[in-house]
Design a protein around this motif. Structure first.
Motif, PDB file in Angstrom:
ATOM      1  N   LEU A   1      -9.507   2.480   8.705  1.00  0.00           N
ATOM      2  CA  LEU A   1     -10.435   1.710   8.094  1.00  0.00           C
ATOM      3  C   LEU A   1     -11.658   2.166   8.162  1.00  0.00           C
ATOM      4  CD1 LEU A   1      -9.350  -1.902   9.369  1.00  0.00           C
ATOM      5  CD2 LEU A   1      -9.251  -0.987   6.993  1.00  0.00           C
ATOM      6  N   GLY A   2     -12.191   2.835   9.381  1.00  0.00           N
ATOM      7  CA  GLY A   2     -13.593   3.378   8.975  1.00  0.00           C
ATOM      8  C   GLY A   2     -13.757   4.452   8.172  1.00  0.00           C
ATOM      9  N   LYS A   3     -12.920   5.312   8.138  1.00  0.00           N
ATOM     10  CA  LYS A   3     -12.692   6.468   7.000  1.00  0.00           C
ATOM     11  C   LYS A   3     -12.918   5.834   5.688  1.00  0.00           C
ATOM     12  CE  LYS A   3     -11.007  10.234   9.854  1.00  0.00           C
ATOM     13  NZ  LYS A   3     -11.635  11.241   9.796  1.00  0.00           N
ATOM     14  N   LEU A   4     -12.387   5.001   5.249  1.00  0.00           N
ATOM     15  CA  LEU A   4     -12.111   4.255   4.087  1.00  0.00           C
ATOM     16  C   LEU A   4     -13.436   3.510   3.766  1.00  0.00           C
ATOM     17  CD1 LEU A   4     -10.394   3.741   1.498  1.00  0.00           C
ATOM     18  CD2 LEU A   4      -9.468   1.727   2.805  1.00  0.00           C
ATOM     19  N   ALA A   5     -13.841   2.887   4.713  1.00  0.00           N
ATOM     20  CA  ALA A   5     -15.293   2.316   4.352  1.00  0.00           C
ATOM     21  C   ALA A   5     -16.410   3.254   4.358  1.00  0.00           C
ATOM     22  CB  ALA A   5     -15.692   1.527   5.725  1.00  0.00           C
ATOM     23  N   VAL A   6     -16.420   4.416   4.892  1.00  0.00           N
ATOM     24  CA  VAL A   6     -17.353   5.508   4.667  1.00  0.00           C
ATOM     25  C   VAL A   6     -17.242   6.003   3.041  1.00  0.00           C
ATOM     26  CG1 VAL A   6     -17.977   7.813   5.141  1.00  0.00           C
ATOM     27  CG2 VAL A   6     -17.488   6.181   6.880  1.00  0.00           C
ATOM     28  N   ILE A   7     -15.744   6.107   2.787  1.00  0.00           N
ATOM     29  CA  ILE A   7     -15.743   6.821   1.289  1.00  0.00           C
ATOM     30  C   ILE A   7     -16.310   5.712   0.253  1.00  0.00           C
ATOM     31  CG2 ILE A   7     -13.647   6.903  -0.184  1.00  0.00           C
ATOM     32  CD1 ILE A   7     -12.303   8.414   2.160  1.00  0.00           C
ATOM     33  N   ARG A   8     -15.924   4.467   0.555  1.00  0.00           N
ATOM     34  CA  ARG A   8     -16.274   3.292  -0.379  1.00  0.00           C
ATOM     35  C   ARG A   8     -17.761   3.020  -0.202  1.00  0.00           C
ATOM     36  NH1 ARG A   8     -11.358  -1.244  -0.475  1.00  0.00           N
ATOM     37  NH2 ARG A   8      -9.754   0.375  -1.406  1.00  0.00           N
ATOM     38  N   GLY A   9     -18.408   3.231   0.824  1.00  0.00           N
ATOM     39  CA  GLY A   9     -19.883   2.991   1.217  1.00  0.00           C
ATOM     40  C   GLY A   9     -19.867   1.686   1.658  1.00  0.00           C
ATOM     41  N   VAL A  10     -19.087   1.125   2.100  1.00  0.00           N
ATOM     42  CA  VAL A  10     -19.121  -0.409   2.655  1.00  0.00           C
ATOM     43  C   VAL A  10     -19.050  -0.429   4.171  1.00  0.00           C
ATOM     44  CG1 VAL A  10     -18.341  -1.024   0.472  1.00  0.00           C
ATOM     45  CG2 VAL A  10     -16.743  -0.796   2.410  1.00  0.00           C
ATOM     46  N   THR A  11     -19.159  -1.524   4.647  1.00  0.00           N
ATOM     47  CA  THR A  11     -18.633  -1.590   6.204  1.00  0.00           C
ATOM     48  C   THR A  11     -17.386  -1.958   6.340  1.00  0.00           C
ATOM     49  OG1 THR A  11     -19.070  -3.988   6.287  1.00  0.00           O
ATOM     50  CG2 THR A  11     -21.029  -2.572   6.611  1.00  0.00           C
ATOM     51  N   THR A  12     -16.651  -1.434   7.639  1.00  0.00           N
ATOM     52  CA  THR A  12     -15.549  -1.794   7.907  1.00  0.00           C
ATOM     53  C   THR A  12     -14.997  -3.277   7.874  1.00  0.00           C
ATOM     54  OG1 THR A  12     -15.462  -0.014   9.458  1.00  0.00           O
ATOM     55  CG2 THR A  12     -13.810  -1.646   9.687  1.00  0.00           C
ATOM     56  N   LYS A  13     -16.020  -4.173   8.036  1.00  0.00           N
ATOM     57  CA  LYS A  13     -16.069  -5.599   8.139  1.00  0.00           C
ATOM     58  C   LYS A  13     -15.749  -6.075   6.811  1.00  0.00           C
ATOM     59  CE  LYS A  13     -18.839  -9.799   9.300  1.00  0.00           C
ATOM     60  NZ  LYS A  13     -19.904 -10.318   9.729  1.00  0.00           N
ATOM     61  N   HIS A  14     -16.293  -5.426   6.030  1.00  0.00           N
ATOM     62  CA  HIS A  14     -16.332  -5.905   4.507  1.00  0.00           C
ATOM     63  C   HIS A  14     -14.539  -5.538   3.868  1.00  0.00           C
ATOM     64  CE1 HIS A  14     -17.387  -6.126   0.267  1.00  0.00           C
ATOM     65  NE2 HIS A  14     -16.518  -5.055  -0.093  1.00  0.00           N
ATOM     66  N   LEU A  15     -13.747  -4.680   4.622  1.00  0.00           N
ATOM     67  CA  LEU A  15     -12.490  -4.217   4.246  1.00  0.00           C
ATOM     68  C   LEU A  15     -11.586  -5.213   4.873  1.00  0.00           C
ATOM     69  CD1 LEU A  15     -12.439  -0.403   4.636  1.00  0.00           C
ATOM     70  CD2 LEU A  15     -12.889  -1.698   2.484  1.00  0.00           C
ATOM     71  N   TYR A  16     -12.029  -5.952   5.858  1.00  0.00           N
ATOM     72  CA  TYR A  16     -10.833  -6.824   6.385  1.00  0.00           C
ATOM     73  C   TYR A  16     -10.223  -8.079   5.671  1.00  0.00           C
ATOM     74  CZ  TYR A  16     -11.301  -5.212  11.446  1.00  0.00           C
ATOM     75  OH  TYR A  16     -11.047  -4.386  12.590  1.00  0.00           O
ATOM     76  N   PRO A  17     -10.972  -8.429   4.937  1.00  0.00           N
ATOM     77  CA  PRO A  17     -10.315  -9.453   3.875  1.00  0.00           C
ATOM     78  C   PRO A  17      -9.505  -9.009   2.769  1.00  0.00           C
ATOM     79  CG  PRO A  17     -12.791  -9.766   3.964  1.00  0.00           C
ATOM     80  CD  PRO A  17     -12.421  -8.791   4.664  1.00  0.00           C
ATOM     81  N   GLU A  18      -9.786  -7.681   2.325  1.00  0.00           N
ATOM     82  CA  GLU A  18      -8.887  -6.972   1.366  1.00  0.00           C
ATOM     83  C   GLU A  18      -7.560  -6.630   1.825  1.00  0.00           C
ATOM     84  OE1 GLU A  18      -9.083  -2.969  -1.019  1.00  0.00           O
ATOM     85  OE2 GLU A  18     -10.857  -3.745  -0.303  1.00  0.00           O
ATOM     86  N   TYR A  19      -7.585  -6.488   3.582  1.00  0.00           N
ATOM     87  CA  TYR A  19      -6.074  -5.956   3.849  1.00  0.00           C
ATOM     88  C   TYR A  19      -5.748  -7.360   4.709  1.00  0.00           C
ATOM     89  CZ  TYR A  19      -6.828  -1.533   2.063  1.00  0.00           C
ATOM     90  OH  TYR A  19      -7.309  -0.368   1.173  1.00  0.00           O
ATOM     91  N   ASP A  20      -6.315  -8.476   4.436  1.00  0.00           N
ATOM     92  CA  ASP A  20      -5.696  -9.748   5.100  1.00  0.00           C
ATOM     93  C   ASP A  20      -5.739  -9.729   6.632  1.00  0.00           C
ATOM     94  OD1 ASP A  20      -5.051 -11.298   3.016  1.00  0.00           O
ATOM     95  OD2 ASP A  20      -3.031 -10.115   2.614  1.00  0.00           O
ATOM     96  N   LEU A  21      -6.726  -9.084   7.081  1.00  0.00           N
ATOM     97  CA  LEU A  21      -7.182  -8.675   8.664  1.00  0.00           C
ATOM     98  C   LEU A  21      -8.277  -9.713   8.983  1.00  0.00           C
ATOM     99  CD1 LEU A  21      -7.424  -4.910   8.503  1.00  0.00           C
ATOM    100  CD2 LEU A  21      -5.379  -6.241   9.341  1.00  0.00           C
ATOM    101  N   GLU A  22      -7.868 -10.147  10.312  1.00  0.00           N
ATOM    102  CA  GLU A  22      -8.904 -11.051  10.695  1.00  0.00           C
ATOM    103  C   GLU A  22     -10.181 -10.357  11.542  1.00  0.00           C
ATOM    104  OE1 GLU A  22      -8.960 -14.451  10.642  1.00  0.00           O
ATOM    105  OE2 GLU A  22      -7.204 -14.343   9.612  1.00  0.00           O
ATOM    106  N   LEU A  23     -11.047 -10.808  11.771  1.00  0.00           N
ATOM    107  CA  LEU A  23     -12.109  -9.919  12.483  1.00  0.00           C
ATOM    108  C   LEU A  23     -11.557  -9.931  13.983  1.00  0.00           C
ATOM    109  CD1 LEU A  23     -15.584 -11.300  10.706  1.00  0.00           C
ATOM    110  CD2 LEU A  23     -14.453  -9.101  10.467  1.00  0.00           C
ATOM    111  N   SER A  24     -11.000 -10.757  14.572  1.00  0.00           N
ATOM    112  CA  SER A  24     -10.501 -10.647  15.900  1.00  0.00           C
ATOM    113  C   SER A  24      -9.563  -9.707  15.989  1.00  0.00           C
ATOM    114  CB  SER A  24     -10.082 -11.937  16.430  1.00  0.00           C
ATOM    115  OG  SER A  24      -9.204 -12.414  15.689  1.00  0.00           O
ATOM    116  N   ASP A  25      -9.003  -9.128  14.518  1.00  0.00           N
ATOM    117  CA  ASP A  25      -7.913  -8.174  14.989  1.00  0.00           C
ATOM    118  C   ASP A  25      -8.379  -6.705  15.411  1.00  0.00           C
ATOM    119  OD1 ASP A  25      -5.931  -9.711  14.181  1.00  0.00           O
ATOM    120  OD2 ASP A  25      -5.927  -8.952  12.102  1.00  0.00           O
TER     121      ASP A  25
END
Length: 92
Positions: free
Chosen positions: A68-92
């Motif tokens: 997720l961290g690598k994908l966030a860097v590639i997309r130029g977003v935060t990891t937190k931003h990717l959580y909803p896209e993959y149906d993840l909870e912030l507590s995961d």
């Protein structure tokens, strides 16, 4: 040099003695926790299996976080931003 290497020998021995006592206390607490589980009907094999599964889970979770961290860097977003896209909870 580390701060410990600059300490007088007497202080180092005191620090080591303190650390040994802390480890003894942790060991005692773990023994008591194991005894509690055993008194609740768990077996050592079952406890060991749970520990193994927890380690495996943590390894998989770490790998997922890394991806997720690598994908966030590639997309130029935060990891937190990717959580909803993959149906993840912030507590995961």
């Amino acid at each position: 040099p580390s701060p410990r290497s600059c300490q007088p020998i007497g202080d180092s021995e005191e620090v080591l003695q303190y650390e040994i006592e802390e480890l003894k206390q942790k060991d005692l607490a773990l023994d008591q926790e194991i005894a509690q589980f055993l008194s609740e009907g768990y077996s050592l094999e079952e406890l060991e299996k749970h520990i193994t599964l927890l380690h495996e889970y943590n390894d998989i979770k770490d790998a997922g976080q890394m991806l997720l961290g690598k994908l966030a860097v590639i997309r130029g977003v935060t990891t937190k931003h990717l959580y909803p896209e993959y149906d993840l909870e912030l507590s995961d």
